[in-house]
Scaffold this motif. Structure first.
Motif, PDB file in Angstrom:
ATOM      1  N   MET A 117     -68.059 -50.031  39.360  1.00 33.91           N
ATOM      2  CA  MET A 117     -68.326 -49.481  40.682  1.00 33.91           C
ATOM      3  C   MET A 117     -68.171 -50.541  41.778  1.00 33.91           C
ATOM      4  SD  MET A 117     -69.095 -46.808  42.386  1.00 33.91           S
ATOM      5  CE  MET A 117     -69.859 -46.176  43.881  1.00 33.91           C
ATOM      6  N   ILE A 118     -67.708 -50.092  42.956  1.00 37.52           N
ATOM      7  CA  ILE A 118     -67.773 -50.897  44.173  1.00 37.52           C
ATOM      8  C   ILE A 118     -68.614 -50.109  45.175  1.00 37.52           C
ATOM      9  CG2 ILE A 118     -65.552 -52.035  43.768  1.00 37.52           C
ATOM     10  CD1 ILE A 118     -64.298 -50.157  45.843  1.00 37.52           C
ATOM     11  N   PRO A 119     -69.096 -50.710  46.254  1.00 41.91           N
ATOM     12  CA  PRO A 119     -69.968 -49.991  47.194  1.00 41.91           C
ATOM     13  C   PRO A 119     -69.330 -48.708  47.725  1.00 41.91           C
ATOM     14  CG  PRO A 119     -70.045 -52.332  47.638  1.00 41.91           C
ATOM     15  CD  PRO A 119     -68.963 -52.136  46.620  1.00 41.91           C
ATOM     16  N   LEU A 120     -70.188 -47.727  47.969  1.00 35.27           N
ATOM     17  CA  LEU A 120     -69.774 -46.440  48.513  1.00 35.27           C
ATOM     18  C   LEU A 120     -70.462 -46.244  49.859  1.00 35.27           C
ATOM     19  CD1 LEU A 120     -68.635 -43.517  48.473  1.00 35.27           C
ATOM     20  CD2 LEU A 120     -70.586 -42.883  47.008  1.00 35.27           C
ATOM     21  N   LEU A 121     -69.677 -46.072  50.910  1.00 36.49           N
ATOM     22  CA  LEU A 121     -70.208 -45.804  52.246  1.00 36.49           C
ATOM     23  C   LEU A 121     -69.977 -44.334  52.577  1.00 36.49           C
ATOM     24  CD1 LEU A 121     -69.015 -48.943  54.266  1.00 36.49           C
ATOM     25  CD2 LEU A 121     -70.997 -48.678  52.760  1.00 36.49           C
ATOM     26  N   ILE A 122     -71.057 -43.639  52.952  1.00 37.95           N
ATOM     27  CA  ILE A 122     -70.984 -42.216  53.239  1.00 37.95           C
ATOM     28  C   ILE A 122     -71.313 -41.993  54.707  1.00 37.95           C
ATOM     29  CG2 ILE A 122     -71.990 -39.962  52.738  1.00 37.95           C
ATOM     30  CD1 ILE A 122     -72.388 -40.816  49.885  1.00 37.95           C
ATOM     31  N   GLY A 123     -70.312 -41.567  55.473  1.00 36.08           N
ATOM     32  CA  GLY A 123     -70.492 -41.312  56.893  1.00 36.08           C
ATOM     33  C   GLY A 123     -70.530 -39.829  57.190  1.00 36.08           C
ATOM     34  N   GLY A 124     -71.184 -39.479  58.295  1.00 32.01           N
ATOM     35  CA  GLY A 124     -71.264 -38.085  58.701  1.00 32.01           C
ATOM     36  C   GLY A 124     -72.674 -37.542  58.607  1.00 32.01           C
ATOM     37  N   THR A 125     -72.880 -36.392  59.231  1.00 32.25           N
ATOM     38  CA  THR A 125     -74.174 -35.730  59.207  1.00 32.25           C
ATOM     39  C   THR A 125     -73.977 -34.284  58.782  1.00 32.25           C
ATOM     40  OG1 THR A 125     -73.991 -35.066  61.537  1.00 32.25           O
ATOM     41  CG2 THR A 125     -75.055 -37.192  61.065  1.00 32.25           C
ATOM     42  N   GLY A 126     -75.068 -33.546  58.698  1.00 31.39           N
ATOM     43  CA  GLY A 126     -74.969 -32.148  58.328  1.00 31.39           C
ATOM     44  C   GLY A 126     -76.234 -31.659  57.665  1.00 31.39           C
ATOM     45  N   GLU A 127     -76.238 -30.380  57.335  1.00 29.43           N
ATOM     46  CA  GLU A 127     -77.431 -29.719  56.828  1.00 29.43           C
ATOM     47  C   GLU A 127     -77.953 -30.345  55.537  1.00 29.43           C
ATOM     48  OE1 GLU A 127     -78.973 -25.164  55.829  1.00 29.43           O
ATOM     49  OE2 GLU A 127     -76.912 -25.526  56.483  1.00 29.43           O
ATOM     50  N   LEU A 128     -77.061 -30.888  54.706  1.00 25.14           N
ATOM     51  CA  LEU A 128     -77.471 -31.414  53.401  1.00 25.14           C
ATOM     52  C   LEU A 128     -77.581 -32.940  53.386  1.00 25.14           C
ATOM     53  CD1 LEU A 128     -75.354 -29.110  51.046  1.00 25.14           C
ATOM     54  CD2 LEU A 128     -77.750 -28.863  51.708  1.00 25.14           C
ATOM     55  N   TYR A 129     -77.625 -33.542  54.556  1.00 27.81           N
ATOM     56  CA  TYR A 129     -77.674 -35.009  54.638  1.00 27.81           C
ATOM     57  C   TYR A 129     -78.877 -35.568  53.881  1.00 27.81           C
ATOM     58  CZ  TYR A 129     -77.599 -39.688  56.784  1.00 27.81           C
ATOM     59  OH  TYR A 129     -77.559 -41.040  56.989  1.00 27.81           O
ATOM     60  N   LEU A 130     -80.059 -35.044  54.157  1.00 33.05           N
ATOM     61  CA  LEU A 130     -81.275 -35.533  53.490  1.00 33.05           C
ATOM     62  C   LEU A 130     -81.257 -35.198  52.007  1.00 33.05           C
ATOM     63  CD1 LEU A 130     -84.019 -34.721  56.174  1.00 33.05           C
ATOM     64  CD2 LEU A 130     -82.903 -36.918  55.688  1.00 33.05           C
ATOM     65  N   ALA A 131     -80.715 -34.026  51.661  1.00 35.80           N
ATOM     66  CA  ALA A 131     -80.617 -33.645  50.250  1.00 35.80           C
ATOM     67  C   ALA A 131     -79.734 -34.620  49.487  1.00 35.80           C
ATOM     68  CB  ALA A 131     -80.077 -32.220  50.131  1.00 35.80           C
ATOM     69  N   HIS A 132     -78.681 -35.080  50.117  1.00 28.14           N
ATOM     70  CA  HIS A 132     -77.790 -36.047  49.462  1.00 28.14           C
ATOM     71  C   HIS A 132     -78.453 -37.413  49.327  1.00 28.14           C
ATOM     72  CE1 HIS A 132     -74.205 -33.366  50.771  1.00 28.14           C
ATOM     73  NE2 HIS A 132     -74.579 -33.083  49.539  1.00 28.14           N
ATOM     74  N   GLN A 133     -79.266 -37.783  50.294  1.00 32.81           N
ATOM     75  CA  GLN A 133     -80.019 -39.033  50.160  1.00 32.81           C
ATOM     76  C   GLN A 133     -80.994 -38.958  48.990  1.00 32.81           C
ATOM     77  OE1 GLN A 133     -81.537 -39.488  54.256  1.00 32.81           O
ATOM     78  NE2 GLN A 133     -80.334 -41.370  54.393  1.00 32.81           N
ATOM     79  N   ARG A 134     -81.641 -37.799  48.863  1.00 30.94           N
ATOM     80  CA  ARG A 134     -82.588 -37.624  47.745  1.00 30.94           C
ATOM     81  C   ARG A 134     -81.853 -37.650  46.409  1.00 30.94           C
ATOM     82  NH1 ARG A 134     -84.935 -33.840  51.458  1.00 30.94           N
ATOM     83  NH2 ARG A 134     -83.796 -32.119  50.470  1.00 30.94           N
TER      84      ARG A 134
ATOM     85  N   PHE B  71     -74.148 -40.404  61.706  1.00 32.95           N
ATOM     86  CA  PHE B  71     -73.100 -40.048  62.664  1.00 32.95           C
ATOM     87  C   PHE B  71     -72.257 -41.277  63.029  1.00 32.95           C
ATOM     88  CE2 PHE B  71     -71.932 -39.698  67.245  1.00 32.95           C
ATOM     89  CZ  PHE B  71     -70.969 -38.717  67.106  1.00 32.95           C
ATOM     90  N   ILE B  72     -70.935 -41.098  62.943  1.00 38.28           N
ATOM     91  CA  ILE B  72     -70.002 -42.196  63.240  1.00 38.28           C
ATOM     92  C   ILE B  72     -69.185 -41.818  64.479  1.00 38.28           C
ATOM     93  CG2 ILE B  72     -68.145 -43.649  62.356  1.00 38.28           C
ATOM     94  CD1 ILE B  72     -70.667 -43.903  60.710  1.00 38.28           C
ATOM     95  N   PRO B  73     -69.504 -42.374  65.644  1.00 37.99           N
ATOM     96  CA  PRO B  73     -68.752 -42.015  66.854  1.00 37.99           C
ATOM     97  C   PRO B  73     -67.322 -42.536  66.855  1.00 37.99           C
ATOM     98  CG  PRO B  73     -70.335 -43.754  67.342  1.00 37.99           C
ATOM     99  CD  PRO B  73     -70.605 -43.312  65.935  1.00 37.99           C
ATOM    100  N   ASP B  74     -67.117 -43.687  66.255  1.00 33.52           N
ATOM    101  CA  ASP B  74     -65.786 -44.307  66.216  1.00 33.52           C
ATOM    102  C   ASP B  74     -65.573 -44.878  64.813  1.00 33.52           C
ATOM    103  OD1 ASP B  74     -63.420 -45.623  66.537  1.00 33.52           O
ATOM    104  OD2 ASP B  74     -64.125 -47.013  68.081  1.00 33.52           O
TER     105      ASP B  74
END
Length: 411
Positions: A263-280, A296-299
């Motif tokens: 494995m190498i690091p995984l960066l997950i950008g973005g928001t949405g209804e399941l954001y907290l569920a994915h963190q859990r 949220f990634i503006p740029d």
């Protein structure tokens, strides 16, 4: 005042909003092209106040929807929002009494244009861009909702919405499609979906390239995660957190890669209804050391520019995926699924790696191949960029937009 007719784009969400996604991005890029072609352009969108703002891609006209929270009522509120949009469009039409206005709906937000088409008939032109249908999107979302990952309550919620609100919206979508003079698509997969579900005749479609241009977004309502130091190598996911995007599949694939020691690091950008569920879920799988949720990634310029691999394990797009095209423009090696129009952009083993939907084992194998093969990454990224440049030809996009307007009898 311009002698050309006004083109009024109905996008639902504003291109100036961080919540926009594909519809608002498409509206912005379409508006920019039409403005270059000399048309007066207006973009009708939801907002907290009634306002107009001039931009280089048209005049943004926001309609006050403060009585209904858009985030809660976007689906059931479509008829009301469309009525409000229709009133705003009538105001613009009154400024151009001697020309036939062109109403360009995006997805089901074209319902406002349908309302006016029913009353004004041949006195307006109704063009509608389509990417997917509500039924197709939500049926795939239900398929993607693993009870083991998300729990029974979330699954029941989406099940109820699918069998109630989505059925109503399907009826409204039929009205939009039937009243359109021309239906614009960017992918053959969209045409297949629309023909199968609504029996739309093939001669009503016109296919054009997907206009793509990433831009910096602003969203004051979403808290931003503190900037992180970018690892030397990392896998990047950048999209919404909703069921159809397959984030849970990516997290399970990460667990498989960790267990294999690759494995190498995984960066997950973005928001949405399941954001907290994915963190859990990430915490439950023991991924905290390897996975960073960036919000949220503006740029996305820096994130995309330095990523080792881009991954989108989606279950549904209808058309292609805007973010896949953006990744191609950044010369990134891509791992995604053989889903809908994605296979029209990405050729497996040539410009990316395609895996079956919902298969974390296959996804892990594809990521592992790219992690350990710089030469394969280079080959895929080079071919993906070449495909992007071929498709995203601004001269051809302008010619095709003119072709749409001519086919619709607008010019």
């Amino acid at each position: 005042m311009s002698t050309k007719p006004p083109i009024i784009i109905v996008s639902g969400k504003s291109p100036l909003s961080g919540f926009g996604g594909g519809y608002s991005t498409f509206a912005r890029n379409l508006g920019k092209t039409l403005t270059i072609l000399g048309f007066p352009v207006y973009i009708i969108a939801l907002g907290d106040t009634e306002a107009r703002k001039k931009t280089d891609f048209g005049t943004i006209v926001t309609v006050n929807t403060s009585l209904l929270s858009f985030n809660v009522t976007a689906l059931p509120g479509l008829p009301w929002f469309s009525y409000k949009f229709a009133l705003a469009i009538r105001t613009i039409m009154a400024q151009y009494p001697s020309v036939k206005p062109i109403l360009w709906g995006i997805g089901p937000w074209g319902l406002a244009a349908s309302f006016l088409k029913i009353f004004f008939r041949d006195r307006i032109v109704h063009i509608n861009s389509y990417f997917t249908t509500t039924k197709h999107e939500w049926s795939r979302s239900l398929k993607a909702l693993s009870i083991q990952d998300y729990g029974l309550l979330v699954h029941v919620k989406f099940f109820v919405i699918y069998h109630t609100i989505v059925r109503l919206l399907t009826l409204l979508e039929r009205v939009v499609l039937l009243t359109s003079d021309t239906i614009v698509t960017n992918y053959q997969s969209t045409e297949r979906i629309l023909m199968q579900q609504f029996h739309i005749p093939k001669n009503k479609f016109i296919r054009t390239p997907f206009p793509i241009e990433a831009y910096i977004r602003s969203n004051k309502k979403v808290p931003r995660v503190a900037p992180v130091h970018l690892p030397k190598q990392y896998i990047l996911y950048l999209s919404r957190h909703d069921p159809r995007k397959g984030v849970n599949i990516l997290l399970h694939a990460a667990r498989i890669l960790i267990d294999r020691g690759g494995m190498i690091p995984l960066l997950i950008g973005g928001t949405g209804e399941l954001y907290l569920a994915h963190q859990r879920l990430s915490n439950k799988l023991g991924l905290d050391r390897w996975v960073t949720f960036m919000g949220f990634i503006p740029d996305a310029t820096q994130l995309m520019g330095h990523a080792t691999i881009f991954c989108l394990p989606t279950f549904e797009e209808g058309a292609g995926a805007l973010i896949i095209n953006e990744a191609m423009s950044y010369k990134l090696p891509i791992v995604t699924t053989s889903c809908d129009g994605i296979v029209e952009d990405i050729k497996n083993e040539t410009s990316g790696l395609l895996v079956p939907m919902g298969n974390p084992q296959a996804l892990a194998r594809a990521l592992e191949r790219l992690i350990h093969s710089p030469s394969l990454r280079q080959k895929l990224s080079r071919n993906a960029y070449a495909q992007y440049k071929h498709t995203n030809n601004q001269i051809k996009i302008k010619e095709d937009i003119y072709r749409v307007l001519q086919k619709s009898g607008a010019i």
